[in-house]
Design a protein around this motif. Structure first.
Motif: not given
Length: 408
Positions: A52, A55, A337, A342
């Motif tokens: 995460i 991204d 991604w 994202s």
């Protein structure tokens, strides 16, 4: 937004996000923010080198006025690789050293959720603005403590509810507040993704402290209540009712019903949703009002299409439908991604940068009060699914306690 008209199909093209030369945007533009000043670019420090965070950092690279200036991860090797992959000039050996770096304007925390509270606390005590990947924490008690601390230290804090920063979601809020569909009666939604490829017990999904679907995606559904029944208009949660199944000790499929009431009237409102790790669901949201409905088409957590249907009686109302399209920004710069949509992080990154330069201490699109209500709902859902409490009717009115450093 353009005026509404029958069978109108509107396409909104957000400002193109382009990767600018840092040299071209080097003209200083300092805006006071307490004891901090911000240059023309908001300088982000990234904590954690996971998917995460990757991204989010890609989205920073295509957002005008933002730059990823530093990274800190659990190991120097991970930091170095992340910096190389994302062209970040500086790495820090510890989270603490990144937080204390005076050249960092704001910290993004993308670590595993059960570490959010402790890292965020360090940042706030260091007077560093923070954006924390959702959930803000794993409990209402921790969330209230962080909000209290942020207010006490007068430091910017935001839970990363990026969905609220999408132009489509701003339209939804405007349509509700302008009474386009009348009074909201009920909101329904779903969100599920299949966890069959999440290896047990190593995958974060099965972490007994922060795993399960409620803390993974339940907030996308729970946050809808703060749009349909805003606290600023005296709406409060009255009752939470939840049931669910478990897998490997964590919640896996959950159905929740939430009732809201208004302090100034006898009006009631309902939010109903399910989240699941057993299937990839459609992910559509319907907000039904007394005079029409708003539909957020899939995928509702990265909304790009909103439909407004005016009620003309118990007949086919398709001729009364207006469609609004909000294409995602060009994502070719950051591809591939790790997670769908994202590239939409660009909206949140821009909102945070603007808020900081205005000297604000929270994001107006998703406030700390919103985070607190959402944490309360998720807490109550988990308590009921894990049979720690039963559904009960009461007013869930929360007040932020005064933070004391002595008690920390």
């Amino acid at each position: 937004y353009a005026p509404l008209s029958l069978r109108q199909h509107l396409t909104h093209h957000p400002p193109q996000m382009i990767l600018l030369s840092r040299a071209a945007s080097a003209v200083a533009s300092f805006v006071a923010n307490g004891n901090r000043s911000f240059s023309s670019n908001t300088r982000w420090g990234i904590i954690s080198a996971g998917k995460i965070s990757s991204d989010f950092t890609k989205a920073i690279s295509i957002t005008d006025g933002a730059e990823a200036a530093s990274i800190a991860a659990r190991s120097p090797k991970s930091s170095a690789q992340f910096a190389k992959d994302h062209s970040i000039a500086q790495t820090h050996p510890t989270y603490e050293s990144l937080i204390e770096d005076p050249d960092i304007d704001v910290v993004y925390i993308g670590s595993i959720a059960d570490h959010h509270a402790s890292i965020t606390k360090k940042a706030l005590l260091a007077n560093k603005p923070v954006v924390v990947e959702k959930p803000l924490t794993c409990s209402l008690a921790e969330t209230m403590e962080l909000i209290s601390l942020a207010k006490s230290e007068d430091v910017f804090l935001m839970e990363g509810m990026w969905t609220r920063c999408f132009p489509a979601m701003k339209l939804v809020s405007d349509l509700i507040s302008s009474n386009e569909i009348g009074d909201v009666v009920v909101v329904q939604g779903d969100f599920g993704w299949n966890t069959k490829d999440c290896m047990y017990p190593s995958d974060r999904m099965w972490n007994l402290k922060s795993g399960g679907m409620t803390l993974d995606i339940g907030m996308y559904m729970a946050q809808l209540g703060t749009i349909a029944y805003p606290q600023s208009k005296n709406w409060n949660v009255k009752r939470v009712q939840a049931m669910g199944t478990k897998k490997h000790g964590v919640d896996h499929t959950v159905l929740a019903n939430i009732m809201y009431d208004n302090d100034n009237s006898d009006d009631k409102g309902m939010l109903q949703f399910y989240v699941t790790g057993g299937a990839n669901t459609e992910e559509r949201v319907t907000i039904q009002g007394t005079r029409g409905r708003i539909v957020i088409d899939p995928d509702a957590h990265v909304p790009t299409r909103v439909r407004l249907i005016k009620d003309e009686g118990r007949t086919d109302n398709s001729d009364n439908e207006m469609v609004y399209d909000f294409p995602l920004p060009d994502d070719t710069f950051g591809a591939p991604w790790n997670y769908p949509g994202s590239v939409g992080f660009t909206h949140q990154i821009k909102e945070v940068g603007d808020a900081l330069k205005r000297g604000e201490k929270e994001c107006g699109l998703f406030t700390l009060e919103d985070s607190m209500q959402m944490a309360m709902i998720l807490d109550e859902i988990l308590n009921q699914v894990h049979e720690k409490s039963d559904a009960k009717e009461e007013n869930f009115v929360l007040e932020v306690p005064t933070y004391s450093r002595d008690a920390a």
